[in-house]
Design a protein around this motif. Structure first.
Motif, PDB file in Angstrom:
ATOM      1  N   TRP A 100      12.207  -5.610 -10.300  1.00 16.39           N
ATOM      2  CA  TRP A 100      13.037  -4.427 -10.120  1.00 16.39           C
ATOM      3  C   TRP A 100      13.946  -4.564  -8.901  1.00 16.39           C
ATOM      4  O   TRP A 100      15.153  -4.423  -9.002  1.00 16.39           O
ATOM      5  N   GLN A 101      13.380  -4.827  -7.740  1.00 10.87           N
ATOM      6  CA  GLN A 101      14.173  -4.955  -6.525  1.00 10.87           C
ATOM      7  C   GLN A 101      13.584  -6.028  -5.612  1.00 10.87           C
ATOM      8  O   GLN A 101      12.376  -6.244  -5.596  1.00 10.87           O
ATOM      9  N   VAL A 102      14.470  -6.654  -4.854  1.00 11.32           N
ATOM     10  CA  VAL A 102      14.097  -7.625  -3.827  1.00 11.32           C
ATOM     11  C   VAL A 102      14.912  -7.289  -2.591  1.00 11.32           C
ATOM     12  O   VAL A 102      16.134  -7.127  -2.679  1.00 11.32           O
ATOM     13  N   ALA A 103      14.252  -7.165  -1.448  1.00 10.69           N
ATOM     14  CA  ALA A 103      14.976  -6.899  -0.197  1.00 10.69           C
ATOM     15  C   ALA A 103      14.257  -7.584   0.957  1.00 10.69           C
ATOM     16  O   ALA A 103      13.026  -7.672   0.968  1.00 10.69           O
ATOM     17  N   GLU A 149      22.092  -2.469   1.718  1.00  4.78           N
ATOM     18  CA  GLU A 149      23.478  -2.132   1.382  1.00  4.78           C
ATOM     19  C   GLU A 149      23.949  -2.754   0.063  1.00  4.78           C
ATOM     20  O   GLU A 149      25.129  -2.715  -0.249  1.00  4.78           O
ATOM     21  N   THR A 150      23.041  -3.341  -0.705  1.00  3.82           N
ATOM     22  CA  THR A 150      23.406  -3.860  -2.022  1.00  3.82           C
ATOM     23  C   THR A 150      22.565  -3.256  -3.138  1.00  3.82           C
ATOM     24  O   THR A 150      23.032  -3.162  -4.263  1.00  3.82           O
ATOM     25  N   LEU A 151      21.339  -2.841  -2.827  1.00  5.51           N
ATOM     26  CA  LEU A 151      20.459  -2.286  -3.855  1.00  5.51           C
ATOM     27  C   LEU A 151      20.825  -0.843  -4.171  1.00  5.51           C
ATOM     28  O   LEU A 151      21.290  -0.105  -3.300  1.00  5.51           O
ATOM     29  N   GLY A 195       5.539  -8.829   8.947  1.00  3.05           N
ATOM     30  CA  GLY A 195       5.766  -9.537  10.196  1.00  3.05           C
ATOM     31  C   GLY A 195       4.512  -9.526  11.049  1.00  3.05           C
ATOM     32  O   GLY A 195       3.457  -9.013  10.642  1.00  3.05           O
ATOM     33  N   ALA A 196       4.623 -10.048  12.259  1.00  6.63           N
ATOM     34  CA  ALA A 196       3.481 -10.161  13.170  1.00  6.63           C
ATOM     35  C   ALA A 196       2.848  -8.811  13.474  1.00  6.63           C
ATOM     36  O   ALA A 196       1.641  -8.721  13.703  1.00  6.63           O
ATOM     37  N   ASP A 197       3.650  -7.734  13.436  1.00  7.08           N
ATOM     38  CA  ASP A 197       3.122  -6.398  13.719  1.00  7.08           C
ATOM     39  C   ASP A 197       2.525  -5.712  12.492  1.00  7.08           C
ATOM     40  O   ASP A 197       2.080  -4.573  12.562  1.00  7.08           O
ATOM     41  N   GLY A 198       2.547  -6.394  11.339  1.00  2.00           N
ATOM     42  CA  GLY A 198       1.981  -5.833  10.113  1.00  2.00           C
ATOM     43  C   GLY A 198       2.952  -4.990   9.305  1.00  2.00           C
ATOM     44  O   GLY A 198       2.630  -4.560   8.204  1.00  2.00           O
ATOM     45  N   GLU A 199       4.138  -4.752   9.842  1.00  2.29           N
ATOM     46  CA  GLU A 199       5.134  -3.934   9.133  1.00  2.29           C
ATOM     47  C   GLU A 199       5.878  -4.772   8.097  1.00  2.29           C
ATOM     48  O   GLU A 199       6.182  -5.946   8.342  1.00  2.29           O
ATOM     49  N   PRO A 200       6.214  -4.180   6.935  1.00  4.77           N
ATOM     50  CA  PRO A 200       6.961  -4.920   5.918  1.00  4.77           C
ATOM     51  C   PRO A 200       8.352  -5.340   6.422  1.00  4.77           C
ATOM     52  O   PRO A 200       9.071  -4.540   7.011  1.00  4.77           O
ATOM     53  N   VAL A 201       8.672  -6.616   6.183  1.00  6.78           N
ATOM     54  CA  VAL A 201      10.002  -7.145   6.504  1.00  6.78           C
ATOM     55  C   VAL A 201      10.718  -7.594   5.234  1.00  6.78           C
ATOM     56  O   VAL A 201      11.868  -8.023   5.289  1.00  6.78           O
ATOM     57  N   GLY A 202      10.034  -7.495   4.112  1.00  9.26           N
ATOM     58  CA  GLY A 202      10.623  -7.842   2.829  1.00  9.26           C
ATOM     59  C   GLY A 202       9.708  -7.395   1.712  1.00  9.26           C
ATOM     60  O   GLY A 202       8.523  -7.150   1.930  1.00  9.26           O
ATOM     61  N   ALA A 219       0.866  -1.179   0.000  1.00  7.26           N
ATOM     62  CA  ALA A 219       0.000   0.000   0.000  1.00  7.26           C
ATOM     63  C   ALA A 219       0.903   1.229   0.000  1.00  7.26           C
ATOM     64  O   ALA A 219       2.087   1.137   0.356  1.00  7.26           O
ATOM     65  N   VAL A 220       0.358   2.368  -0.359  1.00  3.25           N
ATOM     66  CA  VAL A 220       1.145   3.601  -0.373  1.00  3.25           C
ATOM     67  C   VAL A 220       1.814   3.830   0.983  1.00  3.25           C
ATOM     68  O   VAL A 220       2.960   4.272   1.050  1.00  3.25           O
ATOM     69  N   THR A 221       1.130   3.492   2.049  1.00  2.00           N
ATOM     70  CA  THR A 221       1.685   3.688   3.389  1.00  2.00           C
ATOM     71  C   THR A 221       2.911   2.806   3.659  1.00  2.00           C
ATOM     72  O   THR A 221       3.612   3.012   4.644  1.00  2.00           O
ATOM     73  N   ASP A 222       3.190   1.838   2.780  1.00  2.86           N
ATOM     74  CA  ASP A 222       4.378   0.992   2.909  1.00  2.86           C
ATOM     75  C   ASP A 222       5.604   1.595   2.232  1.00  2.86           C
ATOM     76  O   ASP A 222       6.716   1.080   2.391  1.00  2.86           O
ATOM     77  N   GLY A 223       5.426   2.660   1.478  1.00  3.33           N
ATOM     78  CA  GLY A 223       6.532   3.235   0.704  1.00  3.33           C
ATOM     79  C   GLY A 223       7.763   3.545   1.534  1.00  3.33           C
ATOM     80  O   GLY A 223       8.889   3.218   1.140  1.00  3.33           O
ATOM     81  N   ALA A 224       7.582   4.168   2.701  1.00  6.39           N
ATOM     82  CA  ALA A 224       8.725   4.523   3.546  1.00  6.39           C
ATOM     83  C   ALA A 224       9.439   3.272   4.048  1.00  6.39           C
ATOM     84  O   ALA A 224      10.676   3.230   4.102  1.00  6.39           O
ATOM     85  N   SER A 225       8.692   2.231   4.386  1.00  5.60           N
ATOM     86  CA  SER A 225       9.306   0.984   4.846  1.00  5.60           C
ATOM     87  C   SER A 225      10.104   0.312   3.738  1.00  5.60           C
ATOM     88  O   SER A 225      11.201  -0.204   3.975  1.00  5.60           O
ATOM     89  N   LEU A 226       9.579   0.329   2.518  1.00 11.02           N
ATOM     90  CA  LEU A 226      10.308  -0.259   1.398  1.00 11.02           C
ATOM     91  C   LEU A 226      11.598   0.508   1.142  1.00 11.02           C
ATOM     92  O   LEU A 226      12.645  -0.088   0.883  1.00 11.02           O
ATOM     93  N   TRP A 227      11.527   1.831   1.223  1.00  8.82           N
ATOM     94  CA  TRP A 227      12.734   2.658   1.058  1.00  8.82           C
ATOM     95  C   TRP A 227      13.767   2.287   2.115  1.00  8.82           C
ATOM     96  O   TRP A 227      14.947   2.111   1.808  1.00  8.82           O
ATOM     97  N   ARG A 228      13.339   2.144   3.385  1.00 10.03           N
ATOM     98  CA  ARG A 228      14.269   1.779   4.463  1.00 10.03           C
ATOM     99  C   ARG A 228      14.866   0.392   4.247  1.00 10.03           C
ATOM    100  O   ARG A 228      16.059   0.177   4.461  1.00 10.03           O
ATOM    101  N   LEU A 229      14.053  -0.562   3.829  1.00 10.16           N
ATOM    102  CA  LEU A 229      14.565  -1.906   3.555  1.00 10.16           C
ATOM    103  C   LEU A 229      15.597  -1.883   2.437  1.00 10.16           C
ATOM    104  O   LEU A 229      16.632  -2.559   2.518  1.00 10.16           O
ATOM    105  N   ALA A 230      15.328  -1.112   1.383  1.00  4.51           N
ATOM    106  CA  ALA A 230      16.289  -0.995   0.279  1.00  4.51           C
ATOM    107  C   ALA A 230      17.581  -0.336   0.763  1.00  4.51           C
ATOM    108  O   ALA A 230      18.682  -0.796   0.450  1.00  4.51           O
TER     109      ALA A 230
END
Length: 172
Positions: free
Chosen positions: A79-82, A29-31, A55-62, A14-25
């Motif tokens: 495009w990307q996998v993290a 340290e490779t993407l 994860g259990a808290d609903g936050e993206p872990v990958g 969802a759009v609200t996941d954008g910041a989490s995806l940015w942080r995961l990327a």
């Protein structure tokens, strides 16, 4: 490799996941890190061709981000996998990739997957090589973008991995 946590949920971003995806990327340290704005747009415009693991808290872990190639509507370009460092080694990237391709095979009839990998990124090389084997698909490699095409300093070449046709959306 141990199994992915049982409480892991895979769904569309969802759009609200954008910041989490940015942080995961960023933390990978490779993407190549894109702007935070691009991850927000990706979660809005390409959510249907992407997947997140929560994860259990609903936050993206990958995550896996991808799109269907306009000139090849049966080809998913990944495009990307993290995956968050705390969750690596549990098969989450493979689960995301298998789930996404199964969904898109059913919804859009995709039969092929493409991605680019820089030489020496062994985690991605293993992920996509094992994906091809699980799906009984041919794997071809060729340099798509040589290093000299990148205008922003030294960059390794990007090697195109072409995988397909997928013999079955369900891994073997």
């Amino acid at each position: 490799m141990t199994a992915a946590p049982a409480d892991l949920i895979v769904d569309q971003p969802a759009v609200t996941d954008g910041a989490s995806l940015w942080r995961l990327a960023k933390d990978s340290e490779t993407l190549d890190l894109n702007s935070s704005y691009s991850y927000l747009l990706w979660c809005r415009d390409f959510a249907g061709t992407s997947a997140v693991a929560r994860g259990a808290d609903g936050e993206p872990v990958g995550f896996v981000t991808g799109y269907v190639r306009p000139e090849r509507p049966r080809t998913l370009l990944v495009w990307q996998v993290a995956v968050d460092a705390a969750y690596r080694g549990h098969g989450i990237a493979a689960r995301l990739l298998d789930g996404l391709t199964a969904r898109l095979a059913a919804e859009r009839g995709i039969t092929d997957v493409e991605t680019t990998i820089t030489p020496g990124n062994t985690a991605s090389e293993r992920l996509f090589t094992s994906f091809a084997a699980r799906h009984g698909a041919r794997l071809e490699r060729e340099v798509l973008f040589p290093a000299e095409l990148f205008p922003d300093g030294p960059h390794d070449p990007e090697v195109l991995y072409r995988i397909g046709p997928l013999t079955d959306a369900t891994p073997h």
